[in-house]
Design an enzyme around this catalytic site. Structure first.
Site, short mmCIF file in Angstrom:
data_model
loop_
_atom_site.label_atom_id
_atom_site.label_comp_id
_atom_site.label_asym_id
_atom_site.label_seq_id
_atom_site.Cartn_x
_atom_site.Cartn_y
_atom_site.Cartn_z
N GLY A 116 -10.18 -0.96 10.39
CA GLY A 116 -9.64 -2.32 10.47
C GLY A 116 -10.44 -3.21 11.40
O GLY A 116 -10.37 -4.43 11.33
N ARG A 117 -11.14 -2.57 12.31
CA ARG A 117 -11.99 -3.35 13.21
C ARG A 117 -13.26 -2.61 13.59
O ARG A 117 -13.89 -2.89 14.61
CB ARG A 117 -11.23 -3.72 14.46
CG ARG A 117 -10.68 -2.51 15.20
CD ARG A 117 -10.28 -2.93 16.54
NE ARG A 117 -9.49 -1.88 17.17
CZ ARG A 117 -9.01 -1.99 18.39
NH1 ARG A 117 -9.25 -3.09 19.07
NH2 ARG A 117 -8.31 -1.04 18.91
N LYS A 136 -17.26 -1.65 17.16
CA LYS A 136 -15.79 -1.67 17.22
C LYS A 136 -15.38 -3.02 17.81
O LYS A 136 -15.77 -3.36 18.93
CB LYS A 136 -15.28 -0.52 18.10
CG LYS A 136 -13.77 -0.38 18.08
CD LYS A 136 -13.34 0.96 18.66
CE LYS A 136 -11.84 1.06 18.81
NZ LYS A 136 -11.43 2.35 19.41
N ASP A 148 -6.41 -8.54 13.78
CA ASP A 148 -7.51 -9.50 13.77
C ASP A 148 -8.91 -8.90 13.71
O ASP A 148 -9.90 -9.64 13.66
CB ASP A 148 -7.41 -10.41 15.00
CG ASP A 148 -7.38 -9.63 16.30
OD1 ASP A 148 -7.67 -8.41 16.26
OD2 ASP A 148 -7.10 -10.22 17.36
N ARG A 206 -20.77 2.15 18.97
CA ARG A 206 -20.58 3.58 19.20
C ARG A 206 -21.33 4.37 18.13
O ARG A 206 -21.67 3.84 17.07
CB ARG A 206 -19.11 3.94 19.29
CG ARG A 206 -18.27 3.53 18.12
CD ARG A 206 -16.80 3.88 18.35
NE ARG A 206 -16.05 3.79 17.11
CZ ARG A 206 -14.79 4.16 16.98
NH1 ARG A 206 -14.14 4.64 18.01
NH2 ARG A 206 -14.17 4.05 15.82
N ARG A 213 -12.84 11.18 9.18
CA ARG A 213 -11.61 11.69 9.83
C ARG A 213 -10.81 12.53 8.84
O ARG A 213 -11.02 12.42 7.63
CB ARG A 213 -10.73 10.48 10.22
CG ARG A 213 -11.41 9.53 11.16
CD ARG A 213 -11.28 8.08 10.66
NE ARG A 213 -12.20 7.20 11.38
CZ ARG A 213 -11.95 6.72 12.57
NH1 ARG A 213 -10.80 6.93 13.12
NH2 ARG A 213 -12.86 6.00 13.20
N ASP A 283 -5.63 10.06 11.39
CA ASP A 283 -6.74 9.12 11.23
C ASP A 283 -7.61 9.09 12.48
O ASP A 283 -8.68 8.48 12.47
CB ASP A 283 -6.23 7.71 10.91
CG ASP A 283 -5.16 7.24 11.88
OD1 ASP A 283 -4.13 7.92 11.98
OD2 ASP A 283 -5.37 6.21 12.54
N ASP A 293 -11.93 7.68 18.80
CA ASP A 293 -10.95 6.60 18.97
C ASP A 293 -10.23 6.68 20.31
O ASP A 293 -9.08 7.12 20.41
CB ASP A 293 -9.94 6.59 17.81
CG ASP A 293 -10.54 5.92 16.58
OD1 ASP A 293 -11.77 5.64 16.60
OD2 ASP A 293 -9.82 5.69 15.61
P1 AMP Z 1 -5.67 3.26 16.08
O1 AMP Z 1 -4.34 3.89 16.27
O2 AMP Z 1 -6.05 2.29 17.17
O3 AMP Z 1 -6.74 4.24 15.84
O4 AMP Z 1 -5.58 2.31 14.80
C1 AMP Z 1 -4.90 2.61 13.62
C2 AMP Z 1 -5.36 1.68 12.54
O5 AMP Z 1 -5.17 0.32 12.94
C3 AMP Z 1 -6.82 1.81 12.14
O6 AMP Z 1 -6.88 1.58 10.77
C4 AMP Z 1 -7.47 0.69 12.91
O7 AMP Z 1 -8.67 0.27 12.33
C5 AMP Z 1 -6.40 -0.39 12.84
N1 AMP Z 1 -6.49 -1.37 13.94
C6 AMP Z 1 -6.22 -1.17 15.24
N2 AMP Z 1 -6.44 -2.31 15.94
C7 AMP Z 1 -6.85 -3.25 15.06
C8 AMP Z 1 -7.23 -4.63 15.15
N3 AMP Z 1 -7.22 -5.29 16.30
N4 AMP Z 1 -7.60 -5.25 14.01
C9 AMP Z 1 -7.60 -4.61 12.84
N5 AMP Z 1 -7.25 -3.33 12.68
C10 AMP Z 1 -6.89 -2.65 13.77
MG MG Z 2 -8.06 5.01 15.01
#
Ligand code: AMP
Ligand code: MG
Length: 534
Positions: A116-117, A136, A148, A206, A213, A283, A293
């Protein structure tokens, strides 16, 4: 620290890397090219370009990592480098992409997640090793859902410093190449309590041999898209487990067995150094067994099986320190389910999961014995370790200081054991006579056990000091660096970066970092309390 362009020609220098495109050329791409949020089917990734940022500024680079990729020191001085690692320019012949994956979050299937980012810039081959460079926080992708696509400075500093620190601790991990400000502001509700505020936006570049994953495979199994699942597993084996030979049912089973072993070894390392990942969703589980992550992770200060830094998980504490090995196994069950359509037999998968349990017992015992400096094996070693864990829980006892100081123990001197480790107690006044007696009893047992060892005190100490780090990135240390950086001062980032390159060595000039968490940090946001907001 940050290389500054010294000569005009340095700043114009093109980077000359051995770029590869295996992921995008060998796996199916999302045919849709616009960057709208959507479910992406029958594809492993979507092409997407990073966002242009307002005022990119490099804060720090890992020269080690740069060298590993074949990025020369002169390259680091170039303006081009800053532009590339902030997504403001692309290297010729590269086509960035975001990966599609799903995942189980906190025990529940969450459907499509994806990068997502995160945006993969390119693959590089250097000295026969394959690497992917990923940004990232470089803007939205088809997988951004309601968010976002950006990242803030605090979480970026935490990922940058911790991933490099883990590497130097010998813990498998993704690496970091650079930390930069985007120059944009990012709105965040840090504690999820309705108080939004603007924070500085940042981007970490990174690096990993692969960012695949468990959830990368789960998504195709969940959609019953066995064709894409097979392509992705075959790709993974061919590029990252090539020693297993050409793909077949047999190789898929062996692949799963290897992922299981790598995961187990990773978690044993986390337990050894006192690292709590905080969000072990599927994930966030690398198929290469790497720590990936870095979010609301934390380091044990007081030894406590029940501790988690993640306030989002404070109720059930699913991802607490003592539960990481179980969660690793639970996550492997999900991966087994995802691979099942290619194997169609449960027994071999179950056998792998069973051996995770028995191997965990033996490897965990081996790791704890190393922490105690025991080379030989005796029947009751497990009981000695259990008694130690019980003692460590009697009063808040700093894990890092305890194990490091334990190496000063001298055979035959059990009566001074307590004195050697007392600096690890957070509340020395709480150490009652009963607690002190329990410790004395334990030291008697330890001393008795050491009689069976042939190593001298000095030899045992040097063995212990390569598994018990002196310096880790304590939660408050990262927070101090963040507080300074938010004011524009990056000196502490560099100091911690340099310190953590040699976590097992005595570094007299940095002795002040071999200290318990100060009292002000006990309940401070960012130190003991972190959310997923980043
Ligand atoms: P995480 O638990 O941080 O590994 O994120 C879980 C999911 O949310 C993953 O698909 C990330 O890419 C997405 N995600 C987390 N933060 C953001 C962000 N600010 N914008 C877009 N996607 C995000
Ligand atoms: Mg993640």
């Amino acid at each position: 620290m940050v290389p500054k362009g010294r000569f005009k020609e340095d700043r114009q220098r093109p980077m000359n890397l051995n770029i590869k495109h295996t992921f995008t050329e060998e796996l199916p791409a999302d045919p849709v090219s616009d960057n709208t949020r959507r479910q992406v089917k029958e594809a492993c990734f979507s092409f997407v370009n990073p966002k242009q940022t307002k005022a990119p500024e490099l804060i720090h680079v890992s020269k080690d990592m740069a060298q590993t990729l074949g990025v020369s020191e002169a390259d680091l001085y170039s303006e081009l480098f800053t532009k590339i690692v902030t997504g403001n320019e692309l290297l010729p012949n590269t086509k960035p992409y975001a990966m599609c994956y799903g995942g189980h979050q906190f025990g529940h299937w969450a459907g499509q997640l994806g990068d997502g980012r995160a945006i993969n810039l390119f693959e590089v081959e250097h000295h026969d090793k394959q690497w992917t460079v990923q940004l990232k926080g470089a803007g939205e992708t088809p997988y951004s859902r309601s968010a976002d696509g950006l990242a803030v400075l605090r979480s970026s500093i935490r990922e940058y410093l911790c991933s490099e620190a883990m590497f130097h601790l010998g813990v498998p991990t993704t690496r970091a190449l650079s930390l930069a400000l985007s120059g944009d502001e990012v709105l965040r509700d840090m504690l999820y309590d309705g108080n939004q505020a603007y924070e500085k936006g940042a981007i970490v570049s990174r690096v990993s041999p692969s960012f695949l994953r468990f959830g990368s495979y789960e998504i195709f199994a969940a959609r019953q898209d066995h064709k894409t699942l097979k392509k992705l597993v075959d790709y993974t084996i061919q590029h990252h487990f090539s020693h297993l030979g050409s793909p077949s049912k047999e190789t898929y089973i062996q692949f799963f067995a290897e992922v299981s072993n790598l995961t187990l070894e990773l978690i044993i390392h986390w337990q050894r150094v006192g690292f709590v990942h905080g969000v072990m969703n599927t994930d966030n589980m690398s198929v290469l067994g790497l720590t990936i992550d870095y979010g609301p992770y934390g380091w044990l200060e007081g030894f406590d099986f029940g501790w988690t830094p993640n306030t989002t998980d404070s109720q059930h504490k699913r991802y607490r320190y003592g539960n990481q090995p179980n969660v690793g196994l639970w996550n492997l069950y999900q991966l087994a389910n995802a691979l099942f359509p290619l194997i169609e037999e449960t027994e071999p998968l179950e056998a792998v999961l069973e051996s995770y349990k028995t191997d965990f017992e033996s490897k965990s015992l081996e790791m704890m014995k190393q922490k105690l400096g025991l080379e030989t094996s005796e029947d009751k070693d497990d009981l000695l370790i259990k008694a130690l864990e019980d003692a460590l829980l009697l009063t808040e006892t700093d894990m890092t200081i305890f194990f490091r100081n334990l190496s000063n123990f001298q055979k035959g001197d059990a009566k001074h054991g307590l004195k050697i480790i007392k600096d690890a107690f957070y509340k020395p006044n709480e150490v009652s006579d009963t607690i002190a007696q329990q410790w004395r009893d334990w030291f008697e047992r330890y001393d008795f056990r050491l009689e069976k060892e042939t190593l001298s005190d000095t030899e045992r100490q040097s063995n212990m000091n390569v598994v018990n780090p002196k310096y880790v990135l304590r939660n408050y240390m990262a927070q101090l660096a963040i507080d300074d950086a938010n004011k524009g001062n990056y000196k502490l980032i560099d100091e911690l970066f340099q310190l953590l390159k040699k976590p097992y060595e005595e570094q007299p000039k940095y002795e002040k970092w071999f200290a318990k968490r100060p009292d002000w940090a006990r309940h401070k946001v960012g130190c003991s309390m972190l959310s997923c907001s980043s």
